[in-house]
Design a protein around this motif. Structure first.
Motif, short mmCIF file in Angstrom:
data_model
loop_
_atom_site.label_atom_id
_atom_site.label_comp_id
_atom_site.label_asym_id
_atom_site.label_seq_id
_atom_site.Cartn_x
_atom_site.Cartn_y
_atom_site.Cartn_z
N GLY A 16 2.25 1.80 -3.50
CA GLY A 16 1.20 2.33 -4.36
C GLY A 16 0.89 3.79 -4.06
N ALA A 17 0.77 4.11 -2.78
CA ALA A 17 0.47 5.50 -2.40
C ALA A 17 1.60 6.44 -2.78
N THR A 18 2.84 5.96 -2.71
CA THR A 18 3.98 6.79 -3.09
C THR A 18 4.00 7.02 -4.60
N THR A 19 3.77 5.98 -5.36
CA THR A 19 3.81 6.13 -6.83
C THR A 19 2.66 7.01 -7.33
N ARG A 20 1.52 6.98 -6.63
CA ARG A 20 0.39 7.84 -7.02
C ARG A 20 0.52 9.27 -6.47
N GLY A 21 1.52 9.48 -5.61
CA GLY A 21 1.72 10.81 -5.04
C GLY A 21 0.82 11.12 -3.86
N HIS A 22 0.21 10.09 -3.26
CA HIS A 22 -0.69 10.30 -2.12
C HIS A 22 0.03 10.32 -0.78
N LYS A 34 9.76 9.60 -4.54
CA LYS A 34 9.92 8.59 -5.57
C LYS A 34 11.39 8.21 -5.72
N LYS A 67 0.83 -1.21 0.00
CA LYS A 67 0.00 0.00 0.00
C LYS A 67 0.86 1.25 0.00
#
Length: 114
Positions: free
Chosen positions: A37-43, A49, A34
């Protein structure tokens, strides 16, 4: 010297996992996908990155048959892989614990807006 720093980082991560009130090892391990995923989406603002890329390079280095110090050189060849493994686990466990805390704060903030 560098290997001692990696071992110290892994020890700090272990101590964080075992502290009362801190996210446990299972929660941290489950949070890693999770967090990625949150890092790659910028959340998730807690990890860049670039750092995520460094962690990915650590995984590639461990899995790659090409090493800086070849594994056939007895203990010396395995020690560099182990040093990278210690750094990777210390970094992942520390960062995933911060991610779990961040996620909990965000869930509480959404449930109880000011």
């Amino acid at each position: 010297m560098v290997k001692a720093a990696r071992a110290a980082q892994a020890w700090r991560a272990y101590k964080q996992v075992s502290q009362p009130g801190s996210p446990g090892l299972g929660a941290r391990l489950r949070a890693i996908p999770k967090m990625i995923g949150a890092t790659t989406r910028g959340h998730y603002p807690g990890m860049s990155k670039g750092k995520l890329g460094m962690l990915a390079l650590g995984v590639v280095y461990i899995l790659s048959p090409i090493d800086v110090i070849p594994d056939f050189l007895a203990l010396v060849g395995v020690a560099d892989d182990f040093g990278v493994f210690l750094w990777l686990m210390g970094s992942l466990l520390g960062e995933s614990g911060r991610y779990v805390d961040w996620e909990r704060r965000n869930i509480q903030a959404r449930a109880f807006p000011s």
